[in-house]
Enzyme design. Structure first.
Site, short mmCIF file in Angstrom:
data_model
loop_
_atom_site.label_atom_id
_atom_site.label_comp_id
_atom_site.label_asym_id
_atom_site.label_seq_id
_atom_site.Cartn_x
_atom_site.Cartn_y
_atom_site.Cartn_z
CG ASP A 21 16.12 22.03 34.12
OD1 ASP A 21 15.45 22.53 33.19
OD2 ASP A 21 15.61 21.56 35.15
CB VAL A 22 16.08 24.98 28.97
CG1 VAL A 22 17.17 24.56 28.01
CG2 VAL A 22 14.86 24.06 28.89
CE1 TYR A 34 5.33 19.39 22.57
CE2 TYR A 34 3.54 19.57 20.99
CZ TYR A 34 4.89 19.42 21.26
OH TYR A 34 5.78 19.31 20.23
CE LYS A 70 6.77 22.49 21.40
NZ LYS A 70 8.22 22.77 21.39
N1 LIG Z 1 9.22 14.90 16.89
C1 LIG Z 1 8.16 15.55 16.48
O1 LIG Z 1 7.29 15.00 15.80
C2 LIG Z 1 7.99 17.01 16.83
C3 LIG Z 1 6.95 17.68 16.22
C4 LIG Z 1 6.74 19.02 16.53
C5 LIG Z 1 7.59 19.66 17.40
N2 LIG Z 1 8.60 18.97 17.99
C6 LIG Z 1 9.46 19.72 18.92
O2 LIG Z 1 10.79 19.58 18.55
C7 LIG Z 1 11.63 19.74 19.70
C8 LIG Z 1 12.63 18.60 19.73
O3 LIG Z 1 11.93 17.39 19.93
P1 LIG Z 1 12.45 16.01 19.34
O4 LIG Z 1 11.39 15.47 18.49
O5 LIG Z 1 13.82 16.17 18.81
O6 LIG Z 1 12.42 15.14 20.68
P2 LIG Z 1 13.56 14.55 21.58
O7 LIG Z 1 12.86 13.94 22.72
O8 LIG Z 1 14.47 13.75 20.75
O9 LIG Z 1 14.36 15.86 22.07
C9 LIG Z 1 13.92 16.65 23.12
C10 LIG Z 1 15.16 17.23 23.78
O10 LIG Z 1 14.78 18.12 24.84
C11 LIG Z 1 15.67 17.92 25.92
N3 LIG Z 1 15.10 18.38 27.17
C12 LIG Z 1 13.95 17.95 27.78
N4 LIG Z 1 13.78 18.60 28.94
C13 LIG Z 1 14.84 19.46 29.07
C14 LIG Z 1 15.23 20.40 30.05
N5 LIG Z 1 14.49 20.62 31.16
N6 LIG Z 1 16.38 21.10 29.85
C15 LIG Z 1 17.13 20.91 28.74
N7 LIG Z 1 16.80 20.04 27.78
C16 LIG Z 1 15.68 19.32 27.95
C17 LIG Z 1 15.92 16.42 25.92
O11 LIG Z 1 17.06 16.11 26.67
C18 LIG Z 1 16.07 16.16 24.41
O12 LIG Z 1 17.37 16.41 24.00
C19 LIG Z 1 10.69 19.77 20.90
O13 LIG Z 1 10.54 21.11 21.33
C20 LIG Z 1 9.39 19.23 20.34
O14 LIG Z 1 8.27 19.73 21.02
C21 LIG Z 1 8.82 17.67 17.73
#
Ligand SMILES: NC(=O)c1ccc[n+]([C@@H]2O[C@H](COP(=O)([O-])OP(=O)(O)OC[C@H]3O[C@@H](n4cnc5c(N)ncnc54)[C@H](O)[C@@H]3O)[C@@H](O)[C@H]2O)c1
Length: 258
Positions: free
Chosen positions: A64-65, A158, A162
């Protein structure tokens, strides 16, 4: 010869979405990859296996980060198995609650900040401490969001996390420059991952998104991963402290409609 031969990468959120795509792309460029996962060991194993099947080297590690002790342990495990990480991708994150501040519980606020901001602080600190001691260079790539600046109703948790991550990126760039550790962030727009489940399954949401994105579609995790690989590589050797937007032009539409 890959762009990242001989490097060791740790990717948080490596079992899903942008993190999984980035882990695979780093592996394809020759980096040994630690796929850091939170709960889904099957998904993490699938990412590891995909890298290994392509001839790469990879492992999975659970943490857990937001937990200091678990992050410390994860770095020790990865260092023992693959060597000292010199690439760190902070992709772990939770999405916005959709709850306006007036109605938001403190627990919700804390949960988001802990994962999306404190998590990157803890992993980055462990990463930099290792490299500082070894006197070696490295690269950090933080996955931020266009919502660090383009705020949304119900997104205070959020958006603040960010925005904090962008600031952490710039501050660490200043602190880590002399150590030759580059620190950059990527600000994606709408990317089709499990975080955007709705957009993946609901054609109306997808169509609405298309109307607002000049490029005419949502992005793919692999497109973000390609940028992360670039920022990890020597091709980006003079880049630090940057927040690079990748959104098909979505941010440019911000002020339309009013
Ligand atoms: N998908 C989008 O449109 C988008 C846009 C902008 C930014 N992001 C950012 O990109 C990153 C990845 O998101 P994604 O779209 O791949 O979503 P996703 O839900 O597929 O991945 C999120 C990951 O974070 C992990 N996670 C959550 N809580 C955690 C914890 N406490 N400890 C360790 N790992 C944890 C989850 O297990 C998962 O692997 C995120 O930071 C998200 O905010 C995504």
């Amino acid at each position: 010869m890959g762009l990242l031969d001989g490097r060791v990468a740790l990717v948080t959120g490596g079992e899903s979405g942008i993190g999984a795509a980035t882990a695979k792309a780093l592996g394809a460029e020759g980096a040994a990859v630690a796929v850091l996962f939170h709960t889904d060991d099957k998904a993490a194993s699938a990412v590891r296996d995909a890298i290994v099947d392509e001839g790469g080297k990879a492992m999975i590690v659970k943490a857990d980060v937001g937990d200091e002790a678990l992050v410390t342990r994860a770095f020790a495990t990865v260092t023992a198995e693959l060597g000292l990480p010199d690439l760190l991708i902070n992709s772990a994150g939770l999405n916005m609650s959709g709850v306006p501040v007036a109605d938001m519980e403190l627990s919700q606020w804390n949960r988001l900040i802990r994962t999306d901001l404190t998590g990157a602080f803890l992993t980055s600190r462990a990463f930099v401490r290792g490299l500082r001691e070894a006197r070696r260079p490295g690269r950090i790539v933080n996955i931020s969001s266009i919502h660090s600046t383009a705020v949304r109703y119900g997104g205070a948790d959020y958006c603040a996390a960010k925005a904090g991550l962008d600031s952490l990126t710039r501050t660490m760039a200043v602190e880590c420059g002399p150590m030759r550790i580059g620190v950059n962030a990527i600000a994606p727009g709408m990317i089709l991952t499990p975080m955007n489940r709705e957009a993946q399954s609901d054609p109306r949401v997808l169509a609405a998104a298309r109307d607002h994105i000049p490029w005419g579609r949502a992005g793919k995790a692999e497109e973000v991963a390609a940028l992360a690989v670039y920022l990890c590589s020597d091709k980006a050797s003079y880049m630090t402290g940057a927040v690079v937007t990748i959104d098909g032009g979505l941010m440019l539409e911000q002020a339309l409609g009013a």
